[in-house]
Design a protein around this motif. Sequence first.
Motif, PDB file in Angstrom:
ATOM      1  N   HIS A  66       0.825  -1.209   0.000  1.00 57.07           N
ATOM      2  CA  HIS A  66       0.000   0.000   0.000  1.00 57.07           C
ATOM      3  C   HIS A  66       0.857   1.255   0.000  1.00 57.07           C
ATOM      4  O   HIS A  66       0.412   2.316  -0.466  1.00 57.07           O
ATOM      5  CB  HIS A  66      -0.967  -0.026   1.179  1.00 57.07           C
ATOM      6  N   GLY A  67       2.072   1.148   0.507  1.00 56.29           N
ATOM      7  CA  GLY A  67       2.998   2.269   0.406  1.00 56.29           C
ATOM      8  C   GLY A  67       3.345   2.580  -1.039  1.00 56.29           C
ATOM      9  O   GLY A  67       3.368   3.749  -1.455  1.00 56.29           O
ATOM     10  N   ALA A 257      -1.015   3.834   4.595  1.00 59.96           N
ATOM     11  CA  ALA A 257      -0.626   2.514   4.090  1.00 59.96           C
ATOM     12  C   ALA A 257      -0.820   1.449   5.161  1.00 59.96           C
ATOM     13  O   ALA A 257      -1.270   0.330   4.869  1.00 59.96           O
ATOM     14  CB  ALA A 257       0.822   2.534   3.617  1.00 59.96           C
TER      15      ALA A 257
END
Length: 345
Positions: A66-67, A257
């Motif tokens: 998600h980063g 994230a």
Amino acid sequence: MPAPFALLPKLGRFTTTLGLSLSLFASSLLAPATAQAEGEIRIAEQFGIVYLLLNVVRDQHLIEKHGKAEGLDIKVDWTQLSGGSAINDALLSGSVDIAGAGVGPLLTIWDRTYGRQNVKAVASLGNFPYYLVSNNPKVKTIADFTEQDRIALPAVGVSVQSRYLQYAAAKLWGDKEFNRLDKYTVAVPHPDATAALIAGGTELTGHFSNPPFQEQALENPNVHVVLNSYDLFGPNSPTVLFATEKFRNDNPKTYKAFVEALAEAADFAQKDKGAAADTYLRVTKAKIDRAALLKIIDNPQFEFTVTPKNTYPLAEFLHRVGAIKHKPESWKDYFFQDAKPLQGS
């Protein structure tokens, strides 16, 4: 299962450890927490199935995933501690950014950092019943514990198990007696307490536990349930993740994230219990049979979710008996209000 704890009569060291922990906690309130730079996150977890969502996040590298969606390469550092006091110390000293502990430690640190570091919860780790178990046949209810008994829990007076025991005591004897059983409690990590309870032969006759340790202890016919946390609150979220306001504000992409990763892990674990069990075994190296683990996770009372449930009754109780100074008006006061969780209690 680890070797039985070489335990009590050496209760003095627990007192020393507790005193040191409380001292560290007090000193850490005065020291400014050092926030990590955007793109780094340090996470502290404890023992048990209740931390399975973090196992999934770690195993599938979901924070990193998600980063990248935010254009960020995130470095994730994992550590494992035992007890809410140690977790709170680590967060306030700046050693970790995300702390995993019970609602009890959360409410303590929320109250003591109110208007300063402003520590709040990020999300729940799910809904799970916690059992107070005993190998003493004379102990049928909490009223049956005596000076000859000792009850193990992760942190004396701070852990969610300790707070649950206080809530139960107040329910039985009245608010003025809420800490009546504290003198019988000792801080012992769940794996060691479980081994000692199964082996018997020590002053440790009770253990306020969590999954899978409580189920492992109950495999011994001499061990029985004295108290179920669901009998106190109904289905509830005993374990949460929390952070300082500064980390959340200074690292919005990293924080987002992490929240998104946790939500994905919850969806994964709830939909595929078999894969969740495999993840737990792979990440923790736990010495538990897969079939036995899956049986525990398949308990219909278990729910893997980031949405907190029934945390407020404990918060209201702790304020009522003077354990926390600030009274939250609702669960939203001690949870950051992000896109997830959307609704809670």
